[in-house]
Design a protein around this motif. Structure first.
Motif, mmCIF file in Angstrom:
data_model
loop_
_atom_site.group_PDB
_atom_site.id
_atom_site.type_symbol
_atom_site.label_atom_id
_atom_site.label_comp_id
_atom_site.label_asym_id
_atom_site.label_seq_id
_atom_site.Cartn_x
_atom_site.Cartn_y
_atom_site.Cartn_z
ATOM 1 N N GLU A 2 45.520 66.051 33.896
ATOM 2 C CA GLU A 2 46.365 64.950 34.351
ATOM 3 C C GLU A 2 45.786 63.631 33.849
ATOM 4 O O GLU A 2 44.574 63.445 33.791
ATOM 5 N N ARG A 3 46.648 62.710 33.469
ATOM 6 C CA ARG A 3 46.234 61.357 33.100
ATOM 7 C C ARG A 3 46.471 60.461 34.304
ATOM 8 O O ARG A 3 47.557 60.478 34.893
ATOM 9 N N VAL A 4 45.459 59.685 34.669
ATOM 10 C CA VAL A 4 45.538 58.817 35.842
ATOM 11 C C VAL A 4 45.241 57.392 35.406
ATOM 12 O O VAL A 4 44.302 57.152 34.636
ATOM 13 N N ALA A 5 46.034 56.447 35.890
ATOM 14 C CA ALA A 5 45.795 55.033 35.610
ATOM 15 C C ALA A 5 45.935 54.248 36.904
ATOM 16 O O ALA A 5 46.751 54.585 37.769
ATOM 17 N N PHE A 6 45.114 53.228 37.039
ATOM 18 C CA PHE A 6 45.200 52.354 38.204
ATOM 19 C C PHE A 6 44.638 50.993 37.838
ATOM 20 O O PHE A 6 43.982 50.836 36.807
ATOM 21 N N LYS A 7 44.935 50.017 38.671
ATOM 22 C CA LYS A 7 44.395 48.689 38.425
ATOM 23 C C LYS A 7 43.571 48.232 39.614
ATOM 24 O O LYS A 7 43.754 48.689 40.744
ATOM 25 N N MET A 8 42.633 47.326 39.321
ATOM 26 C CA MET A 8 41.743 46.747 40.323
ATOM 27 C C MET A 8 41.630 45.262 40.007
ATOM 28 O O MET A 8 42.146 44.800 38.985
ATOM 29 N N HIS A 9 40.945 44.510 40.844
ATOM 30 C CA HIS A 9 40.802 43.072 40.616
ATOM 31 C C HIS A 9 39.330 42.686 40.560
ATOM 32 O O HIS A 9 38.571 42.968 41.491
ATOM 33 N N LEU A 10 38.953 42.026 39.471
ATOM 34 C CA LEU A 10 37.592 41.529 39.284
ATOM 35 C C LEU A 10 37.528 40.084 39.755
ATOM 36 O O LEU A 10 38.420 39.289 39.435
ATOM 37 N N ILE A 43 37.929 51.483 31.221
ATOM 38 C CA ILE A 43 38.357 50.353 32.050
ATOM 39 C C ILE A 43 38.509 49.152 31.126
ATOM 40 O O ILE A 43 37.598 48.818 30.370
ATOM 41 N N PHE A 44 39.664 48.512 31.198
ATOM 42 C CA PHE A 44 39.980 47.350 30.382
ATOM 43 C C PHE A 44 40.151 46.142 31.297
ATOM 44 O O PHE A 44 40.509 46.290 32.460
ATOM 45 N N LEU A 45 39.940 44.948 30.746
ATOM 46 C CA LEU A 45 40.085 43.717 31.523
ATOM 47 C C LEU A 45 41.155 42.820 30.915
ATOM 48 O O LEU A 45 41.101 42.510 29.719
ATOM 49 N N ASP A 46 42.095 42.374 31.738
ATOM 50 C CA ASP A 46 43.037 41.321 31.368
ATOM 51 C C ASP A 46 42.413 40.024 31.874
ATOM 52 O O ASP A 46 42.434 39.743 33.075
ATOM 53 N N GLU A 47 41.816 39.250 30.980
ATOM 54 C CA GLU A 47 41.084 38.055 31.384
ATOM 55 C C GLU A 47 41.967 36.958 31.968
ATOM 56 O O GLU A 47 41.490 36.115 32.714
ATOM 57 N N GLU A 48 43.260 36.953 31.660
ATOM 58 C CA GLU A 48 44.159 35.942 32.218
ATOM 59 C C GLU A 48 44.333 36.115 33.720
ATOM 60 O O GLU A 48 44.498 35.146 34.442
ATOM 61 N N THR A 49 44.297 37.369 34.182
ATOM 62 C CA THR A 49 44.563 37.646 35.603
ATOM 63 C C THR A 49 43.371 38.262 36.318
ATOM 64 O O THR A 49 43.439 38.482 37.522
ATOM 65 N N ASN A 50 42.290 38.552 35.588
ATOM 66 C CA ASN A 50 41.128 39.274 36.130
ATOM 67 C C ASN A 50 41.508 40.656 36.643
ATOM 68 O O ASN A 50 40.861 41.203 37.534
ATOM 69 N N THR A 51 42.566 41.226 36.070
ATOM 70 C CA THR A 51 42.989 42.566 36.434
ATOM 71 C C THR A 51 42.249 43.581 35.573
ATOM 72 O O THR A 51 42.214 43.460 34.350
ATOM 73 N N LEU A 52 41.650 44.548 36.235
ATOM 74 C CA LEU A 52 41.017 45.671 35.559
ATOM 75 C C LEU A 52 42.040 46.799 35.487
ATOM 76 O O LEU A 52 42.680 47.126 36.480
ATOM 77 N N PHE A 53 42.182 47.386 34.318
ATOM 78 C CA PHE A 53 43.077 48.518 34.122
ATOM 79 C C PHE A 53 42.216 49.728 33.808
ATOM 80 O O PHE A 53 41.437 49.707 32.845
#
Length: 104
Positions: A2-10, A43-53
Motif C-alpha cells: 500500500e502507498r500511504v501519504a500524509f501531511k504534517m506541519h513544521l 518527507i518533503f517540505l513546502d517552504e511557503e506553508t511549512n507543510t511536510l508531505f
C-alpha cells in the motif's frame, strides 16, 4: 503493498533542525520501521506553508504513524515535538491524503 501519504506541519524556522534530526535517525527506529513493513519513506517540505508531505510504502499492518504504542516511537515523537505541530501525546498532527492518481 500500500502507498500511504500524509501531511504534517513544521514550526517556522525549523527546516535545518528537522533535516538534521532525520539525517541522524536512530538506528533502532529505522530498524523498527523496516521490520514493520515501512519502505521508501520520504518527507518533503513546502517552504511557503511549512507543510511536510510524507510518502511511504507499507506492507505490514499499518504505516509509521501506527507504531505509537512502541517506546522508541514515543521517545522520537517527544524528541520532535518542539519543532512541529503535535497532539497532546506528542505524536505529530497528521492529515491522511487520498490518492487520486498513480502511474507505474
Amino acid at each position: 503493498m500500500e502507498r500511504v501519504a500524509f501531511k504534517m506541519h513544521l514550526n517556522q524556522g525549523q527546516k535545518e533542525e528537522y533535516k538534521k534530526r532525520h539525517d541522524q535517525i536512530w538506528p533502532e527506529l529505522k530498524k523498527l520501521l523496516k521490520e514493520s513493513g515501512v519502505s521508501e519513506y520520504s518527507i518533503f517540505l513546502d517552504e511557503e506553508t511549512n507543510t511536510l508531505f510524507a510518502f511511504q510504502k507499507v506492507s505490514g499492518e499499518g504505516g509509521s504513524q501506527d507504531l505509537g504504542q512502541t517506546e522508541i516511537v514515543k521517545k522520537w515523537w517527544k524528541f520532535m515535538s518542539d519543532i512541529m505541530k503535535t497532539n497532546p501525546d506528542n505524536s505529530p498532527v497528521t492529515i491522511p491524503l487520498e490518492e487520486l492518481f498513480f502511474m507505474e
